[in-house]
Design a protein around this motif. Structure first.
Motif, PDB file in Angstrom:
ATOM      1  N   ASP A  52      15.187   7.607   4.474  1.00 20.83           N
ATOM      2  CA  ASP A  52      15.218   7.123   5.856  1.00 20.83           C
ATOM      3  C   ASP A  52      14.198   6.019   6.100  1.00 20.83           C
ATOM      4  OD1 ASP A  52      17.204   8.938   6.496  1.00 20.83           O
ATOM      5  OD2 ASP A  52      15.784  10.473   7.166  1.00 20.83           O
ATOM      6  N   PHE A  53      13.266   5.835   5.152  1.00 18.15           N
ATOM      7  CA  PHE A  53      12.209   4.845   5.334  1.00 18.15           C
ATOM      8  C   PHE A  53      12.217   3.743   4.276  1.00 18.15           C
ATOM      9  CE2 PHE A  53      10.361   8.838   7.065  1.00 18.15           C
ATOM     10  CZ  PHE A  53      10.275   8.448   8.400  1.00 18.15           C
ATOM     11  N   ILE A  54      12.841   3.974   3.134  1.00 18.19           N
ATOM     12  CA  ILE A  54      12.793   3.014   2.024  1.00 18.19           C
ATOM     13  C   ILE A  54      14.170   2.424   1.794  1.00 18.19           C
ATOM     14  CG2 ILE A  54      12.311   2.718  -0.436  1.00 18.19           C
ATOM     15  CD1 ILE A  54      10.352   5.131  -0.118  1.00 18.19           C
ATOM     16  N   ASN A  55      14.233   1.127   1.755  1.00 20.36           N
ATOM     17  CA  ASN A  55      15.481   0.409   1.493  1.00 20.36           C
ATOM     18  C   ASN A  55      15.586   0.184  -0.013  1.00 20.36           C
ATOM     19  OD1 ASN A  55      17.686  -1.272   1.375  1.00 20.36           O
ATOM     20  ND2 ASN A  55      17.008  -2.635   3.015  1.00 20.36           N
ATOM     21  N   TYR A  56      16.090   1.193  -0.707  1.00 22.76           N
ATOM     22  CA  TYR A  56      16.118   1.144  -2.167  1.00 22.76           C
ATOM     23  C   TYR A  56      16.985   0.003  -2.698  1.00 22.76           C
ATOM     24  CZ  TYR A  56      13.650   5.602  -2.614  1.00 22.76           C
ATOM     25  OH  TYR A  56      12.708   6.601  -2.582  1.00 22.76           O
ATOM     26  N   ASP A  57      18.089  -0.302  -2.048  1.00 24.61           N
ATOM     27  CA  ASP A  57      18.965  -1.371  -2.525  1.00 24.61           C
ATOM     28  C   ASP A  57      18.233  -2.712  -2.549  1.00 24.61           C
ATOM     29  OD1 ASP A  57      21.089   0.337  -2.909  1.00 24.61           O
ATOM     30  OD2 ASP A  57      21.968  -0.025  -0.924  1.00 24.61           O
ATOM     31  N   PHE A  58      17.461  -2.979  -1.494  1.00 25.80           N
ATOM     32  CA  PHE A  58      16.695  -4.234  -1.451  1.00 25.80           C
ATOM     33  C   PHE A  58      15.535  -4.183  -2.438  1.00 25.80           C
ATOM     34  CE2 PHE A  58      13.359  -6.992   0.247  1.00 25.80           C
ATOM     35  CZ  PHE A  58      14.065  -8.183   0.436  1.00 25.80           C
ATOM     36  N   LEU A  59      14.842  -3.045  -2.469  1.00 19.96           N
ATOM     37  CA  LEU A  59      13.673  -2.909  -3.341  1.00 19.96           C
ATOM     38  C   LEU A  59      14.031  -3.135  -4.803  1.00 19.96           C
ATOM     39  CD1 LEU A  59      10.762  -2.105  -4.019  1.00 19.96           C
ATOM     40  CD2 LEU A  59      11.425   0.288  -3.704  1.00 19.96           C
ATOM     41  N   LYS A  60      15.191  -2.635  -5.241  1.00 26.52           N
ATOM     42  CA  LYS A  60      15.566  -2.730  -6.659  1.00 26.52           C
ATOM     43  C   LYS A  60      15.818  -4.170  -7.104  1.00 26.52           C
ATOM     44  CE  LYS A  60      18.807   0.457  -6.445  1.00 26.52           C
ATOM     45  NZ  LYS A  60      19.897   1.367  -6.864  1.00 26.52           N
ATOM     46  N   LYS A  61      15.985  -5.067  -6.151  1.00 25.68           N
ATOM     47  CA  LYS A  61      16.145  -6.477  -6.502  1.00 25.68           C
ATOM     48  C   LYS A  61      14.799  -7.139  -6.842  1.00 25.68           C
ATOM     49  CE  LYS A  61      20.110  -6.988  -3.367  1.00 25.68           C
ATOM     50  NZ  LYS A  61      20.605  -7.640  -2.119  1.00 25.68           N
ATOM     51  N   HIS A  62      13.703  -6.440  -6.545  1.00 26.50           N
ATOM     52  CA  HIS A  62      12.375  -7.048  -6.705  1.00 26.50           C
ATOM     53  C   HIS A  62      11.420  -6.151  -7.492  1.00 26.50           C
ATOM     54  CE1 HIS A  62      13.605 -10.103  -3.836  1.00 26.50           C
ATOM     55  NE2 HIS A  62      14.035  -9.152  -3.030  1.00 26.50           N
ATOM     56  N   LEU A  63      11.961  -5.409  -8.441  1.00 22.80           N
ATOM     57  CA  LEU A  63      11.129  -4.491  -9.210  1.00 22.80           C
ATOM     58  C   LEU A  63      10.141  -5.210 -10.130  1.00 22.80           C
ATOM     59  CD1 LEU A  63      13.651  -1.652 -10.167  1.00 22.80           C
ATOM     60  CD2 LEU A  63      11.912  -1.653  -8.358  1.00 22.80           C
ATOM     61  N   ASP A  64      10.344  -6.492 -10.344  1.00 25.83           N
ATOM     62  CA  ASP A  64       9.444  -7.257 -11.214  1.00 25.83           C
ATOM     63  C   ASP A  64       8.358  -7.975 -10.418  1.00 25.83           C
ATOM     64  OD1 ASP A  64      11.047  -9.097  -9.930  1.00 25.83           O
ATOM     65  OD2 ASP A  64      11.433 -10.312 -11.715  1.00 25.83           O
ATOM     66  N   PHE A  65       8.179  -7.610  -9.151  1.00 26.32           N
ATOM     67  CA  PHE A  65       7.233  -8.351  -8.301  1.00 26.32           C
ATOM     68  C   PHE A  65       5.798  -8.228  -8.793  1.00 26.32           C
ATOM     69  CE2 PHE A  65       4.173  -8.568  -4.854  1.00 26.32           C
ATOM     70  CZ  PHE A  65       4.471  -9.801  -4.298  1.00 26.32           C
ATOM     71  N   GLY A  66       5.357  -7.010  -9.116  1.00 29.90           N
ATOM     72  CA  GLY A  66       3.964  -6.803  -9.520  1.00 29.90           C
ATOM     73  C   GLY A  66       3.164  -6.183  -8.399  1.00 29.90           C
ATOM     74  N   GLY A  67       1.969  -6.705  -8.172  1.00 26.43           N
ATOM     75  CA  GLY A  67       1.107  -6.125  -7.143  1.00 26.43           C
ATOM     76  C   GLY A  67       0.166  -7.138  -6.544  1.00 26.43           C
ATOM     77  N   VAL A  68      -0.286  -6.834  -5.301  1.00 24.88           N
ATOM     78  CA  VAL A  68      -1.249  -7.673  -4.575  1.00 24.88           C
ATOM     79  C   VAL A  68      -2.343  -6.769  -4.034  1.00 24.88           C
ATOM     80  CG1 VAL A  68      -1.631  -9.123  -2.546  1.00 24.88           C
ATOM     81  CG2 VAL A  68       0.438  -9.427  -3.925  1.00 24.88           C
ATOM     82  N   ARG A  69      -3.582  -7.139  -4.260  1.00 21.40           N
ATOM     83  CA  ARG A  69      -4.720  -6.424  -3.684  1.00 21.40           C
ATOM     84  C   ARG A  69      -5.754  -7.440  -3.214  1.00 21.40           C
ATOM     85  NH1 ARG A  69      -5.336  -2.970  -7.311  1.00 21.40           N
ATOM     86  NH2 ARG A  69      -6.995  -3.718  -8.699  1.00 21.40           N
ATOM     87  N   ILE A  70      -6.428  -7.132  -2.104  1.00 16.06           N
ATOM     88  CA  ILE A  70      -7.537  -7.932  -1.586  1.00 16.06           C
ATOM     89  C   ILE A  70      -8.682  -6.964  -1.321  1.00 16.06           C
ATOM     90  CG2 ILE A  70      -8.339  -9.517   0.215  1.00 16.06           C
ATOM     91  CD1 ILE A  70      -5.354 -10.111   0.804  1.00 16.06           C
ATOM     92  N   GLU A  71      -9.901  -7.332  -1.732  1.00 20.53           N
ATOM     93  CA  GLU A  71     -11.023  -6.393  -1.610  1.00 20.53           C
ATOM     94  C   GLU A  71     -12.328  -7.131  -1.361  1.00 20.53           C
ATOM     95  OE1 GLU A  71     -13.067  -2.830  -4.312  1.00 20.53           O
ATOM     96  OE2 GLU A  71     -11.782  -4.345  -5.256  1.00 20.53           O
ATOM     97  N   ASP A  72     -13.081  -6.629  -0.373  1.00 21.92           N
ATOM     98  CA  ASP A  72     -14.439  -7.090  -0.116  1.00 21.92           C
ATOM     99  C   ASP A  72     -15.352  -5.884   0.071  1.00 21.92           C
ATOM    100  OD1 ASP A  72     -14.284  -9.871  -0.296  1.00 21.92           O
ATOM    101  OD2 ASP A  72     -13.605 -10.101   1.767  1.00 21.92           O
ATOM    102  N   ASN A  73     -16.660  -6.158   0.160  1.00 18.32           N
ATOM    103  CA  ASN A  73     -17.686  -5.110   0.244  1.00 18.32           C
ATOM    104  C   ASN A  73     -18.436  -5.206   1.569  1.00 18.32           C
ATOM    105  OD1 ASN A  73     -18.551  -5.814  -3.231  1.00 18.32           O
ATOM    106  ND2 ASN A  73     -16.795  -4.732  -2.404  1.00 18.32           N
ATOM    107  N   TYR A  74     -18.742  -4.050   2.183  1.00 16.77           N
ATOM    108  CA  TYR A  74     -19.242  -4.023   3.554  1.00 16.77           C
ATOM    109  C   TYR A  74     -20.420  -3.067   3.724  1.00 16.77           C
ATOM    110  CZ  TYR A  74     -14.878  -6.391   4.586  1.00 16.77           C
ATOM    111  OH  TYR A  74     -13.847  -7.289   4.596  1.00 16.77           O
TER     112      TYR A  74
END
Length: 462
Positions: free
Chosen positions: A410-432
């Motif tokens: 009900d929350f994940i659009n698997y059909d769309f997601l499976k077209k982009h399984l090779d995307f990888g990952g994004v992270r942003i990080e700082d220290n506070y």
């Protein structure tokens, strides 16, 4: 080392929490790589560093509550040591810099501790095999039945959790060097390079500043692998590079920064969309940082921001709050928003996440996928230093498993997601640094806006 008064005050503070018994602080030893005299780089135990400050291997310190004194146990250099390593400061001289006047040979540690009840010896959880064996001999308990002192753990965590002015100076130094290191990585990255070439350039820069990596760096185009230390891939136009790396100062204080950027000069359209989602979640979390708020609340707000963006791009659907409440977001954000930072990059993790990041009234959830990886959940206090690091990670194997199990359809659009399984990952990080009425980002600003990253990419270095 800091001034001796700092170590004296730290130990007096710790001693004031106990009326009886002896506090045993174990240093680390040099560990062999493949034979006794070919060792890994030595790193002193962080709690030992905090209270004693001496970096030499095979030391122990006892804080005697009844005598109100500290005894350092260790051995002076032999003539053989001097032949191979040269004359250095004596152990007595090093102890004096920490305000310790009593130094005894290491082999007298057991005799000293045997005078009294074993249950009156307070020690921290050991993680080095040498110290586990030593405590086995001392207590008569096998390693899996050792009973570290909860009272000592709580006292150490309470003290180390609040960073002093001199510690903040060291942490900002670590961040500043890491910022310059990350800029080098962004500017030098281009198609046809290998991941290890970027990592090597950063290590060279860090060592030129008298620092070292604070943890094995994650420099990878496979950013969906959360702790990916493999660095053998060649980079191509259209790839993303995720660089999660920091440095440790000579005093032992760490930084921990992450940026994700295009290998070429520009993101693709989808990469730019996903990056903006992560950046928005990052800023949403950043603005909530202040004393008195539970970090778990900030984590969940960041998750909602991620889901809002993923709904707009077609990866998810439904209501963002409902999706987070049902943990559907964990398909894309499997880890926690941040962790404490200090003498350890995951500060005091050896003492136990329940003690460091949670309270008895609000214990850590150790079962729910995603939230179980949140290392910090409790209310923030002025003086805490921590990371903020949201991300989106598309893991093909996890996606396949969830779809097969019919999870959160009900929350994940698997059909769309499976077209982009090779995307990888994004992270942003700082220290506070957490303050009474807000926060302060530590160190120099590291470019994070898309146009700022493009400006760095437009000024490459070889």
């Amino acid at each position: 080392m800091f001034k001796k008064e700092i170590y004296l005050n730290r130990r007096n503070n710790l001693l004031s929490k106990f009326t009886t018994g002896k506090i045993l602080l174990l240093g680390n030893i040099e560990n062999p790589i493949n034979f006794e005299h070919n060792t890994y780089p030595f790193r002193q135990d962080s709690s030992f560093l905090y209270y004693i400050g001496v970096k030499s291997p095979r030391l122990a310190a006892v804080l005697d509550t009844e005598k109100n004194e500290t005894i350092l146990f260790g051995d002076e250099m032999t003539i053989d040591d001097i032949v191979w390593m040269g004359q250095q400061q004596t152990l007595a001289e090093k102890a004096d810099l920490s305000g310790i006047s009593k130094v005894l040979p290491f082999n007298q540690l057991f005799d000293y501790l045997s005078k009294g009840k074993q249950e009156d010896i307070h020690y921290l959880p050991p993680y080095q095999s040498h110290n586990k064996l030593l405590l086995e001999q001392l207590t008569g308990r096998p390693a899996n039945q050792l009973q570290p002192s909860a009272a000592l753990i709580k006292a150490v965590v309470a003290q180390r959790n609040i960073k002093s002015a001199e510690e903040i100076i060291e942490l900002e130094k670590a961040v500043d060097i890491a910022v310059d290191m990350h800029r080098i990585a962004m500017r030098m990255t281009k198609p046809d390079l290998y991941e290890y070439q970027i990592s090597n350039a950063m290590q060279h820069f860090a060592q030129d500043q008298g620092t070292s990596f604070s943890y094995p760096p994650i420099v990878t185009k496979r950013g969906e692998i959360l702790h990916n230390h493999m660095q053998f891939h060649q980079l191509y136009e259209g790839d993303l590079l995720l660089n999660d790396s920091g440095v440790e100062t000579a005093m032992g204080y760490a930084s921990d920064l992450t940026r994700t950027f295009p290998v070429g000069k520009r993101f693709t359209a989808l990469q730019e969309e996903i990056y903006q989602i992560v950046l928005h979640a990052f800023k949403s979390a950043e603005q909530l940082l202040t004393s008195g708020i539970r970090f778990k609340e900030i984590h969940l707000k960041a998750c909602e921001a991620l889901v809002d963006g993923l709904i707009q791009t077609g990866f998810m659907k439904g209501n963002a709050q409902d999706a987070v409440m049902n943990h559907a977001h964990a398909l894309f954000f499997q880890c926690g928003l941040g962790h404490m930072l200090g003498l350890d990059v995951h500060d005091m993790e050896d003492l136990g996440e329940q003690y460091v990041g949670y309270t008895e009234a609000e214990p850590k959830d150790t079962k729910t996928f995603g939230i179980k990886s949140l290392r910090l959940g409790k209310k923030l206090e002025a003086g805490n230093v921590l990371t903020v690091e949201p991300g989106i990670y598309i893991i093909p194997e996890l996606t396949q498993l969830w779809e097969q199990q019919n999870l959160h359809k009900d929350f994940i659009n698997y059909d769309f997601l499976k077209k982009h399984l090779d995307f990888g990952g994004v992270r942003i990080e700082d220290n506070y640094l957490i303050e009474t009425d807000g926060y302060r980002r530590l160190g120099k600003y590291l470019e994070r806006e898309i146009q700022e990253i493009y400006q760095l990419k437009d000024n490459p270095i070889d």
